[in-house]
Design an enzyme around this catalytic site. Structure first.
Site, PDB file in Angstrom:
ATOM      1  N   GLY A  15       0.815  -1.220   0.000  1.00 51.93           N
ATOM      2  CA  GLY A  15       0.000   0.000   0.000  1.00 51.93           C
ATOM      3  C   GLY A  15       0.841   1.259   0.000  1.00 51.93           C
ATOM      4  O   GLY A  15       0.578   2.187  -0.788  1.00 51.93           O
ATOM      5  N   ASN A  89      -2.958  -7.338   4.576  1.00 50.94           N
ATOM      6  CA  ASN A  89      -2.209  -8.594   4.590  1.00 50.94           C
ATOM      7  C   ASN A  89      -3.131  -9.806   4.445  1.00 50.94           C
ATOM      8  O   ASN A  89      -4.273  -9.776   4.909  1.00 50.94           O
ATOM      9  CB  ASN A  89      -1.351  -8.704   5.866  1.00 50.94           C
ATOM     10  N   SER A 129      -4.444  -6.781  -2.620  1.00 45.77           N
ATOM     11  CA  SER A 129      -3.902  -7.915  -1.872  1.00 45.77           C
ATOM     12  C   SER A 129      -3.912  -9.161  -2.749  1.00 45.77           C
ATOM     13  O   SER A 129      -4.745  -9.287  -3.647  1.00 45.77           O
ATOM     14  CB  SER A 129      -4.769  -8.213  -0.649  1.00 45.77           C
ATOM     15  N   GLU A 160      -0.555  -6.960  -7.349  1.00 43.86           N
ATOM     16  CA  GLU A 160       0.698  -6.189  -7.383  1.00 43.86           C
ATOM     17  C   GLU A 160       1.875  -7.142  -7.606  1.00 43.86           C
ATOM     18  O   GLU A 160       1.960  -8.169  -6.962  1.00 43.86           O
ATOM     19  CB  GLU A 160       0.854  -5.427  -6.050  1.00 43.86           C
ATOM     20  N   CYS A 275       5.788 -13.606   0.415  1.00 45.22           N
ATOM     21  CA  CYS A 275       4.870 -13.989  -0.675  1.00 45.22           C
ATOM     22  C   CYS A 275       5.003 -15.419  -1.192  1.00 45.22           C
ATOM     23  O   CYS A 275       3.997 -16.122  -1.297  1.00 45.22           O
ATOM     24  CB  CYS A 275       5.035 -13.020  -1.834  1.00 45.22           C
ATOM     25  N   LYS A 278       3.709 -18.424   0.974  1.00 42.37           N
ATOM     26  CA  LYS A 278       2.279 -18.203   1.266  1.00 42.37           C
ATOM     27  C   LYS A 278       1.426 -18.409   0.005  1.00 42.37           C
ATOM     28  O   LYS A 278       0.388 -19.070   0.048  1.00 42.37           O
ATOM     29  CB  LYS A 278       2.102 -16.790   1.808  1.00 42.37           C
ATOM     30  N   PHE A 337      15.337 -11.154   4.232  1.00 35.80           N
ATOM     31  CA  PHE A 337      15.135 -12.278   3.304  1.00 35.80           C
ATOM     32  C   PHE A 337      15.800 -12.062   1.950  1.00 35.80           C
ATOM     33  O   PHE A 337      15.961 -12.995   1.181  1.00 35.80           O
ATOM     34  CB  PHE A 337      13.646 -12.611   3.152  1.00 35.80           C
TER      35      PHE A 337
HETATM   36  P1  NAD Z   1       1.712  -5.663   5.336  1.00 34.37           P
HETATM   37  O1  NAD Z   1       1.469  -6.574   6.461  1.00 34.37           O
HETATM   38  O2  NAD Z   1       3.027  -4.973   5.207  1.00 34.37           O
HETATM   39  O3  NAD Z   1       0.603  -4.490   5.356  1.00 34.37           O
HETATM   40  C1  NAD Z   1      -0.752  -4.710   5.518  1.00 34.37           C
HETATM   41  C2  NAD Z   1      -1.326  -3.592   6.375  1.00 34.37           C
HETATM   42  O4  NAD Z   1      -2.747  -3.697   6.371  1.00 34.37           O
HETATM   43  C3  NAD Z   1      -0.904  -3.633   7.842  1.00 34.37           C
HETATM   44  O5  NAD Z   1      -0.244  -2.423   8.177  1.00 34.37           O
HETATM   45  C4  NAD Z   1      -2.224  -3.801   8.619  1.00 34.37           C
HETATM   46  O6  NAD Z   1      -2.247  -3.083   9.834  1.00 34.37           O
HETATM   47  C5  NAD Z   1      -3.203  -3.224   7.631  1.00 34.37           C
HETATM   48  N1  NAD Z   1      -4.606  -3.642   7.834  1.00 34.37           N
HETATM   49  C6  NAD Z   1      -5.104  -4.885   7.997  1.00 34.37           C
HETATM   50  N2  NAD Z   1      -6.452  -4.843   8.091  1.00 34.37           N
HETATM   51  C7  NAD Z   1      -6.804  -3.539   7.989  1.00 34.37           C
HETATM   52  C8  NAD Z   1      -8.039  -2.846   7.994  1.00 34.37           C
HETATM   53  N3  NAD Z   1      -9.195  -3.493   8.106  1.00 34.37           N
HETATM   54  N4  NAD Z   1      -8.020  -1.501   7.879  1.00 34.37           N
HETATM   55  C9  NAD Z   1      -6.869  -0.826   7.752  1.00 34.37           C
HETATM   56  N5  NAD Z   1      -5.667  -1.427   7.710  1.00 34.37           N
HETATM   57  C10 NAD Z   1      -5.637  -2.762   7.835  1.00 34.37           C
HETATM   58  O7  NAD Z   1       1.386  -6.481   4.014  1.00 34.37           O
HETATM   59  P2  NAD Z   1       2.031  -6.265   2.553  1.00 34.37           P
HETATM   60  O8  NAD Z   1       3.359  -6.906   2.471  1.00 34.37           O
HETATM   61  O9  NAD Z   1       1.864  -4.853   2.163  1.00 34.37           O
HETATM   62  O10 NAD Z   1       1.049  -7.170   1.686  1.00 34.37           O
HETATM   63  C11 NAD Z   1      -0.270  -6.768   1.428  1.00 34.37           C
HETATM   64  C12 NAD Z   1      -0.860  -7.683   0.374  1.00 34.37           C
HETATM   65  O11 NAD Z   1      -0.132  -7.526  -0.857  1.00 34.37           O
HETATM   66  C13 NAD Z   1      -0.779  -9.167   0.711  1.00 34.37           C
HETATM   67  O12 NAD Z   1      -1.911  -9.807   0.201  1.00 34.37           O
HETATM   68  C14 NAD Z   1       0.455  -9.625  -0.045  1.00 34.37           C
HETATM   69  O13 NAD Z   1       0.385 -10.990  -0.383  1.00 34.37           O
HETATM   70  C15 NAD Z   1       0.400  -8.781  -1.288  1.00 34.37           C
HETATM   71  N6  NAD Z   1       1.689  -8.536  -1.922  1.00 34.37           N
HETATM   72  C16 NAD Z   1       2.794  -8.270  -1.166  1.00 34.37           C
HETATM   73  C17 NAD Z   1       4.009  -7.986  -1.787  1.00 34.37           C
HETATM   74  C18 NAD Z   1       5.248  -7.686  -0.989  1.00 34.37           C
HETATM   75  O14 NAD Z   1       6.310  -7.599  -1.581  1.00 34.37           O
HETATM   76  N7  NAD Z   1       5.170  -7.516   0.306  1.00 34.37           N
HETATM   77  C19 NAD Z   1       4.084  -7.958  -3.177  1.00 34.37           C
HETATM   78  C20 NAD Z   1       2.933  -8.201  -3.914  1.00 34.37           C
HETATM   79  C21 NAD Z   1       1.739  -8.489  -3.271  1.00 34.37           C
HETATM   80  C1  UDX Z   2       8.204 -11.749  -4.979  1.00 35.97           C
HETATM   81  C2  UDX Z   2       7.956 -11.583  -6.489  1.00 35.97           C
HETATM   82  O1  UDX Z   2       9.223 -11.456  -7.153  1.00 35.97           O
HETATM   83  C3  UDX Z   2       7.120 -10.345  -6.757  1.00 35.97           C
HETATM   84  O2  UDX Z   2       6.813 -10.255  -8.156  1.00 35.97           O
HETATM   85  C4  UDX Z   2       5.818 -10.473  -5.969  1.00 35.97           C
HETATM   86  O3  UDX Z   2       5.018  -9.327  -6.169  1.00 35.97           O
HETATM   87  C5  UDX Z   2       6.113 -10.637  -4.488  1.00 35.97           C
HETATM   88  O4  UDX Z   2       6.955 -11.793  -4.299  1.00 35.97           O
HETATM   89  P1  UDX Z   2       9.819 -10.633  -3.204  1.00 35.97           P
HETATM   90  O5  UDX Z   2       9.457 -11.799  -2.378  1.00 35.97           O
HETATM   91  O6  UDX Z   2       9.704  -9.272  -2.630  1.00 35.97           O
HETATM   92  O7  UDX Z   2       8.952 -10.619  -4.551  1.00 35.97           O
HETATM   93  O8  UDX Z   2      11.352 -10.777  -3.700  1.00 35.97           O
HETATM   94  P2  UDX Z   2      12.064 -11.714  -4.791  1.00 35.97           P
HETATM   95  O9  UDX Z   2      13.068 -10.900  -5.488  1.00 35.97           O
HETATM   96  O10 UDX Z   2      11.105 -12.430  -5.646  1.00 35.97           O
HETATM   97  O11 UDX Z   2      12.838 -12.766  -3.887  1.00 35.97           O
HETATM   98  C6  UDX Z   2      12.160 -13.747  -3.117  1.00 35.97           C
HETATM   99  C7  UDX Z   2      13.173 -14.688  -2.501  1.00 35.97           C
HETATM  100  O12 UDX Z   2      13.776 -15.509  -3.504  1.00 35.97           O
HETATM  101  C8  UDX Z   2      14.326 -13.979  -1.780  1.00 35.97           C
HETATM  102  O13 UDX Z   2      14.637 -14.676  -0.606  1.00 35.97           O
HETATM  103  C9  UDX Z   2      15.450 -14.063  -2.774  1.00 35.97           C
HETATM  104  O14 UDX Z   2      16.723 -13.994  -2.184  1.00 35.97           O
HETATM  105  C10 UDX Z   2      15.194 -15.436  -3.403  1.00 35.97           C
HETATM  106  N1  UDX Z   2      15.763 -15.609  -4.750  1.00 35.97           N
HETATM  107  C11 UDX Z   2      15.356 -14.803  -5.758  1.00 35.97           C
HETATM  108  C12 UDX Z   2      16.675 -16.627  -4.967  1.00 35.97           C
HETATM  109  O15 UDX Z   2      17.015 -17.369  -4.064  1.00 35.97           O
HETATM  110  N2  UDX Z   2      17.160 -16.801  -6.239  1.00 35.97           N
HETATM  111  C13 UDX Z   2      16.784 -16.006  -7.283  1.00 35.97           C
HETATM  112  O16 UDX Z   2      17.272 -16.242  -8.401  1.00 35.97           O
HETATM  113  C14 UDX Z   2      15.853 -14.979  -7.029  1.00 35.97           C
END
Ligand code: NAD
Ligand code: UDX
Length: 480
Positions: A15, A89, A129, A160, A275, A278, A337
């Protein structure tokens, strides 16, 4: 409807950066990111943002207070918004039906219920999400069941694809933007509204529109296939270690085939992050529910291989240290990570640290961006340890790599931070216990130089030979 105000529910890793970039690229749109967590919002409004992401600080500084706002006033933001992103989340369930595999959608449901309760005008609700296929149906059910007269909703899926550490670049130069929606005229109009936002900076040909279910499934499929490549190369790393092949050479040779390509073939200690695991488990669960056990087993293997890689690497560390780390001090370099993030969710470093602690080691830990409290939190979490007090006594967190290596028997490199490549390993060698070991879980160090210094070095997917003399004297009495 022309979107003038956006509300994003969830000020997390997705977000926050996503809405910062939207605010940057769409100065005429008023963007408010809301969260239930006051401390998180306070951090977004401070000089120290809650997440470390290269390039993010500059964008937030430029837009905050202009057309980008972080707030706990969820009600006002929802009331005023034309379009609402749900970026909350979706962790794996820890209790009940589907425990350990199904995503817990309670936060998505909570967000939908809040919208239903508050909204007084038409809204486009966008699932950002990562959710199971057909989650949009559940959101619509909640919204429709609580609909006020005259208020209508369109639900879009807009997963995303950003990766942490490169989020800003991934958002600004996205390979594609995916938008799924209903095939009705109203659905198509909502898709067009969201396209219009992204078109401020993403060329139209990179915006791919689909039906809602394809969009939802594509997100799970993309993560599963990326993770599958890592598990594939990691499985081959074990074969390399047993045969004398070098996994980096194999990855390069394989990746040169343009049908395969070179990305995501870095053998490692195992993938981490919030990600991959999960989302694959989510896919596995969906397949099981759809009575597709063969498909479920196929994807489950990607996660199993990752567990194997983490265990295999840690077992190698223990075995090399004369099969016991009890009473020994081990330095963990890198706890995030991956590099360029302070995020520790599912980091392989937790697995390594837990195993070494269980075997009686004392740990000295250093990461350039992970906060000390986070490391203590992760290693004393009930899912990881039974006796938090014992663990607290056995770990110490350092603010630089050199002090973390003092009097240590071994270095275990868990995260590929660039600064680890340029450390003065001569200096480090001299302050370590001998024989001094380096276990490079990321294949980033100059192994020959380390061996020449006197280290015993092990890495992933390659067997390293020490010169005879050093091997013979075992490092103990060696003059290196
Ligand atoms: P995060 O835990 O960092 O953030 C989620 C936020 O939502 C938290 O701050 C929480 O307090 C808030 N929240 C929960 N319920 C709420 C509500 N009812 N009202 C207001 N706020 C609320 O999670 P994230 O890493 O940003 O991931 C969010 C989603 O995006 C997940 O589904 C994840 O799988 C997906 N996603 C994450 C990534 C990534 O790199 N982290 C990439 C692509 C997609
Ligand atoms: C991943 C996806 O790449 C992204 O598109 C999605 O939106 C969220 O999940 P992220 O988990 O943030 O992103 O990082 P990423 O670069 O994919 O790495 C994930 C894990 O794989 C890390 O621990 C990284 O070190 C590992 N990795 C990545 C490897 O071990 N080998 C590789 O070649 C690439």
């Amino acid at each position: 409807m022309v979107v003038k105000k956006i509300c994003c529910v969830g000020a997390g890793y997705v977000g926050g950066p996503t809405c910062s970039v939207i605010a940057l690229k769409c100065p005429e749109i008023h963007v408010t990111v809301v969260d239930l967590s006051k401390s998180r919002i306070d951090q977004w409004n401070s000089d120290k943002l809650p997440i470390y992401e290269p390039g993010l600080d500059e964008i937030v500084k430029q837009c905050r207070g202009r057309n980008l706002f972080f707030s706990t006033d969820i009600e006002t933001a929802i009331l005023e918004a034309d379009l609402i992103f749900i970026s909350v989340n979706t962790p794996t369930k820890t209790i009940g039906n589907g425990k350990g595999r199904a995503p817990d959608l309670k936060y998505v449901e909570g967000a939908a219920r809040m919208i239903a309760e508050i909204a007084q005008s038409d809204k486009i609700v966008v699932e950002k999400s990562t959710v199971p296929v057909r989650a949009a149906e559940s959101i619509l059910k909640i919204l429709s069941a609580n609909q006020k007269p005259g208020v209508s909703y369109q639900i879009l899926s807009n997963p995303e694809f950003l990766a942490e550490g490169t989020a800003i670049n991934d958002l600004i130069n996205a390979d594609r933007v995916l938008i799924g929606g209903e095939e009705s005229p109203k659905g198509k109009a909502a898709i067009e509204e969201l396209c219009g936002i992204y078109e401020h900076w993403i060329p139209r040909e990179k915006i791919f529109t689909t039906n809602t279910w394809s969009s939802e499934l594509s997100k799970l499929a993309a993560n599963a296939m990326l993770a599958q490549r890592i598990s594939s190369i990691n499985s081959l790393s074990a074969v390399c270690e047993a045969t004398g092949a070098d996994v980096s050479e194999v990855a390069t040779a394989v990746g040169l085939d343009s049908r395969i390509g070179s990305k995501f073939l870095q053998a490692s200690i195992g993938f981490g992050g919030s990600c991959f695991q999960k989302d694959i488990l989510n896919l596995v669960y969906i397949c099981e529910c759809l009575n597709l056990p063969e498909v479920a087993a196929y994807w489950q293997q990607v996660v199993d291989m990752n567990e194997y890689q983490k265990s295999r690497f840690t077992a190698k560390v223990i075995q090399s240290l004369f099969n016991t780390v009890s009473g020994k001090t081990v330095t963990i370099l890198g706890f995030a990570f991956k590099k360029n993030t302070g995020d520790t969710r599912e980091t392989p470093a937790i697995h390594v640290a837990k195993t070494l602690l269980d075997e009686g080691a004392t740990l000295k830990i250093y990461d350039p961006k992970v906060e000390e409290d986070q490391i203590y939190y992760d290693l004393t979490h009930p899912a990881v340890c039974e006796s938090p007090e014992t663990v607290k006594k056995a770990i110490s967190v350092y603010h630089d790599a050199y002090s973390a290596c003092e009097n240590s028997h071994a270095i275990v490199l868990c995260t590929e931070w660039d600064e680890f490549k340029t450390l003065d390993y001569h200096k480090i060698y001299h302050v370590m216990m001998k024989p001094a070991y380096v276990f490079d879980g990321r294949k980033i160090l100059d192994h020959q130089t380390l061996i020449d210094i006197g280290f015993h070095v092990q890495t992933i997917g390659k067997t390293l030979q020490r010169p005879l003399l050093t091997r013979f004297c075992g490092g103990n009495t060696c003059m290196h």
